[in-house]
Design an enzyme around this catalytic site. Sequence first.
Site, PDB file in Angstrom:
ATOM      1  N   SER A 118       0.816  -1.215   0.000  1.00  0.00           N
ATOM      2  CA  SER A 118       0.000   0.000   0.000  1.00  0.00           C
ATOM      3  C   SER A 118       0.852   1.268   0.000  1.00  0.00           C
ATOM      4  O   SER A 118       1.643   1.479  -0.911  1.00  0.00           O
ATOM      5  CB  SER A 118      -0.956  -0.045   1.188  1.00  0.00           C
ATOM      6  N   HIS A 119       0.722   2.066   1.051  1.00  0.00           N
ATOM      7  CA  HIS A 119       1.392   3.368   1.106  1.00  0.00           C
ATOM      8  C   HIS A 119       2.788   3.281   1.710  1.00  0.00           C
ATOM      9  O   HIS A 119       3.437   4.294   1.898  1.00  0.00           O
ATOM     10  CB  HIS A 119       0.522   4.317   1.936  1.00  0.00           C
ATOM     11  N   ASP A 282      -2.140   6.802  -3.328  1.00  0.00           N
ATOM     12  CA  ASP A 282      -1.034   6.076  -2.687  1.00  0.00           C
ATOM     13  C   ASP A 282      -0.488   4.965  -3.591  1.00  0.00           C
ATOM     14  O   ASP A 282      -0.900   4.815  -4.746  1.00  0.00           O
ATOM     15  CB  ASP A 282      -1.483   5.508  -1.333  1.00  0.00           C
ATOM     16  N   ASP A 284      -0.812   1.737  -4.043  1.00  0.00           N
ATOM     17  CA  ASP A 284      -1.668   0.788  -4.760  1.00  0.00           C
ATOM     18  C   ASP A 284      -2.985   1.424  -5.221  1.00  0.00           C
ATOM     19  O   ASP A 284      -3.890   0.714  -5.677  1.00  0.00           O
ATOM     20  CB  ASP A 284      -1.946  -0.452  -3.908  1.00  0.00           C
ATOM     21  N   ASP A 286      -5.538   3.052  -3.676  1.00  0.00           N
ATOM     22  CA  ASP A 286      -6.834   3.063  -2.988  1.00  0.00           C
ATOM     23  C   ASP A 286      -7.037   4.296  -2.102  1.00  0.00           C
ATOM     24  O   ASP A 286      -8.148   4.573  -1.677  1.00  0.00           O
ATOM     25  CB  ASP A 286      -7.093   1.754  -2.211  1.00  0.00           C
ATOM     26  N   ARG A 287      -5.955   5.044  -1.826  1.00  0.00           N
ATOM     27  CA  ARG A 287      -6.113   6.253  -0.996  1.00  0.00           C
ATOM     28  C   ARG A 287      -6.128   7.509  -1.856  1.00  0.00           C
ATOM     29  O   ARG A 287      -5.571   7.498  -2.955  1.00  0.00           O
ATOM     30  CB  ARG A 287      -4.945   6.385  -0.015  1.00  0.00           C
ATOM     31  N   THR A 349     -11.597   0.324  12.430  1.00  0.00           N
ATOM     32  CA  THR A 349     -10.642   0.702  11.382  1.00  0.00           C
ATOM     33  C   THR A 349     -10.379  -0.490  10.453  1.00  0.00           C
ATOM     34  O   THR A 349     -10.207  -1.610  10.913  1.00  0.00           O
ATOM     35  CB  THR A 349      -9.317   1.130  12.062  1.00  0.00           C
ATOM     36  N   LYS A 381     -11.465   0.647  -1.066  1.00  0.00           N
ATOM     37  CA  LYS A 381     -11.495   2.095  -1.231  1.00  0.00           C
ATOM     38  C   LYS A 381     -10.869   2.423  -2.577  1.00  0.00           C
ATOM     39  O   LYS A 381     -10.135   1.611  -3.131  1.00  0.00           O
ATOM     40  CB  LYS A 381     -10.785   2.792  -0.080  1.00  0.00           C
TER      41      LYS A 381
HETATM   42  C1  G1P Z   1      -4.154   2.139   8.349  1.00  0.00           C
HETATM   43  C2  G1P Z   1      -5.312   3.097   8.457  1.00  0.00           C
HETATM   44  C3  G1P Z   1      -6.615   2.372   8.227  1.00  0.00           C
HETATM   45  C4  G1P Z   1      -6.568   1.660   6.888  1.00  0.00           C
HETATM   46  C5  G1P Z   1      -5.339   0.776   6.805  1.00  0.00           C
HETATM   47  C6  G1P Z   1      -5.169   0.168   5.433  1.00  0.00           C
HETATM   48  O1  G1P Z   1      -4.263   1.139   9.331  1.00  0.00           O
HETATM   49  O2  G1P Z   1      -5.322   3.750   9.712  1.00  0.00           O
HETATM   50  O3  G1P Z   1      -7.668   3.283   8.277  1.00  0.00           O
HETATM   51  O4  G1P Z   1      -7.713   0.884   6.695  1.00  0.00           O
HETATM   52  O5  G1P Z   1      -4.168   1.547   7.086  1.00  0.00           O
HETATM   53  O6  G1P Z   1      -5.016   1.145   4.436  1.00  0.00           O
HETATM   54  P1  G1P Z   1      -3.475   1.200  10.723  1.00  0.00           P
HETATM   55  O7  G1P Z   1      -2.001   1.347  10.370  1.00  0.00           O
HETATM   56  O8  G1P Z   1      -3.955   2.412  11.440  1.00  0.00           O
HETATM   57  O9  G1P Z   1      -3.803  -0.077  11.411  1.00  0.00           O
HETATM   58 ZN    ZN Z   2      -3.295   1.611  -0.277  1.00  0.00          ZN
END
Ligand code: G1P
Ligand code: ZN
Length: 548
Positions: A118-119, A282, A284, A286-287, A349, A381
Site C-alpha cells: 500500500s502506502h 497512494d 496501490d 486506494d487512498r 478501522t 477504497k
Molecule cells: C491504516 C489506516 C486504516 C486503513 C489501513 C489500510 O491502518 O489507519 O484506516 O484501513 O491503514 O489502508 P493502521 O495502520 O492504522 O492499522
Molecule cells: Zn493503499
Amino acid sequence: MSKEFIRRTVRLSSSFSDQKPGTSGLRKSSLQFEQPHYLETFVQAIFQTLPGLKGGLLVLGGDGRYGNMRAIDLILRMAAANGVSRVITTTNGILSTPAASNLIRIHNAVGGIILSASHNSGGPEGDFGVKINAANGGPASESLTNAIFDASKSILEYEIIDMPPINLENMGKYSIDGMSVDVIDGVEDYVDLMQRIFDFDQIHDLLKSNFSMVFDALNAVTGPYAKRIFEELLFAPYGTVRNGIPLEDFGGCHPDPNLTYAKEIADLLIHGNDYSFGAACDGDGDRNMILGRACFVNPSDSLAVLADNAHLVPAYRDGLVGVARSMPTSAAVDVVAKEKRFSCFETPTGWKFFGNLLDSNLISLCGEESFGTGSNHIREKDGLWAVLFWLQILAAKKTSVAELISKHWLKYGRHFYSRHDYEQVPSDIAVQLYERMESMLPNLQGQKFAHSNIYKADNFSYSDPIDNSLTKGQGIRILLDDGSRVILRLSGTGTQGSTLRVYLEKYSNSSQNISLDPQLELGSLILAIDDLAEIKKRTGFESPTVIT
Ligand code: G1P
Ligand code: ZN
C-alpha cells in the site's frame, strides 16, 4: 506433462512462523520476503486455504514495486502446480487495488492476490506485501487471514512448476501445464467502470474552462490509470499527471498521499497559485488526498461532502441508502446522514468491515480518516474514483474546493479534526503505554479532561449487523460531554516498531469556523491526552512524526 513444465515439490526443514497477516495481508520488508522459500510458503498457505481455488479463477497483479514481477512469476507457477484453472494477470503486472477488486467482481473470480504494501515505501530497502481479496472483491476477512496464518505455520512443502517466466510486456494468452493465463490491460476495465459512474462530458467541460488541475501519482500504480482518464479521456493538458510512471522504488518517495509525504503537490496548491485543484493517490491506488487552492480537504470532511452531494453523480442520482465510517473518522458524515435521513454506521478501522454492509446494500458510501473513500461500485477504497467524484461536484456546482468546504461548514458545523502519528516507537514502550491507558479506563468517567468532562471511556468493540461477529479492542475512546473525542490506537500496518495513532476531534457550529486552524482549536485536547497517556514522557518523542 509437457517437457517445458517440470512440477516439483519443495521440502523445507522448518516453517516460517512470523507470517501473521495484518489489516490486509502479509506486509514485511522486501528483505524478509527475499529469504529463501518465505514468499512461497505464504503463497502455498493461501492456495491451501482460499475456498474454491482448485479449478477456480484467480486475479493477480500489483502496484509495480520491487518484487512485483518476481512474485507474479512465482505465484503463476505455484497456481498451476496447485490446480488453479485460470489466472487473469496484467501487462507489466500493473494492477491497482480498486482495479483488482473490479476484475474479481466482473469475472466472478474466487479471489485475488494483490502484491503491494500500500502506502509503505518500496524498493530493496522498503516493504513488500501480499494482499488477499475474497470473491466479493474485498479484503479477506479476519477469519480467512487467520486460517491462512495457521496453515502457514505448518507448511513444510510447496508445489511449484519450473519454467521460464512468461512475457508480461504485452497482452496475451498462455497455458502453464493446463492452467490458462490471460495477460490483460489492467487499466481498461477500471476506466470503463469510471465512465459508467461519472458524467465525463461534464468533467471535461470543467477542465476546459478556467480550471487547472494537477495529479500526483507519486511514481506508483495510479500513473497509467490517471493518464488514461485525465489526459486521454478528459483532455487535461499533457503533464497534468505528475510522477506518472510506476517505479520499483517509487523514486525514493513514500507513496502516501498526506501533507507530509506528498508535500510537493500540497505546496503547489496550498502555497502556489497555479492550480484550482490537486490530488494524489497512494502506492496501490486506494487512498486519495484532495486539495484546492490554498485548501487541504480533511478526509473526514471529504466523506461528508461526497455524501452531501452524491446526487450530482449519475451512479448515485437516486440517493444513498446509507453511509459508514470507521470509528476514528470524524462525525462530519453523521451530521449529513442525520439531515438527509439515511443510516450511518460506525465500524472498526479497516476496509474489510464495510464489506458486509456493502454486500447487504445497507450503505452506498463509506470512508476512513486515513484518506480512504469508496462506494458500492467495488469492495475496496478507491483513490481515483474519489478524485473524479470531487471533480464531478465542482463541475456540477461550478464552485471551488474552498467555497464548497466553507459552505459545508456553514451549513453543518465543523468537526475540527487531526491525527497525530508517532511512528517507529519501540514496541514494548508503545504496548505499555496503551495497556496503561486501558487499565485506567474504568476510572476515567466523570473526570475533567481539557475543556470538558469525560462522559465515557472505553475500548471500542463492534458487532457486525449482518453476521453478528464481535470485534473487540478496536481503540481506546475518550468521549467528552461536549461531543469532543480523543482516540488512541496502535497501528496494524507498520513494519518497524509500533505506530501510535492519536485522533482528535472537536465540533463547533460557530460561523467563525472557516479561518480557524485545527491544531490550535484542538490544542487543549492535545495537551490533555499527552498529560494523561504520558506520550512524550514514555516515547521520548518531542512531537508526532506525522500530523494530518
Ligand atoms: C491504516 C489506516 C486504516 C486503513 C489501513 C489500510 O491502518 O489507519 O484506516 O484501513 O491503514 O489502508 P493502521 O495502520 O492504522 O492499522
Ligand atoms: Zn493503499
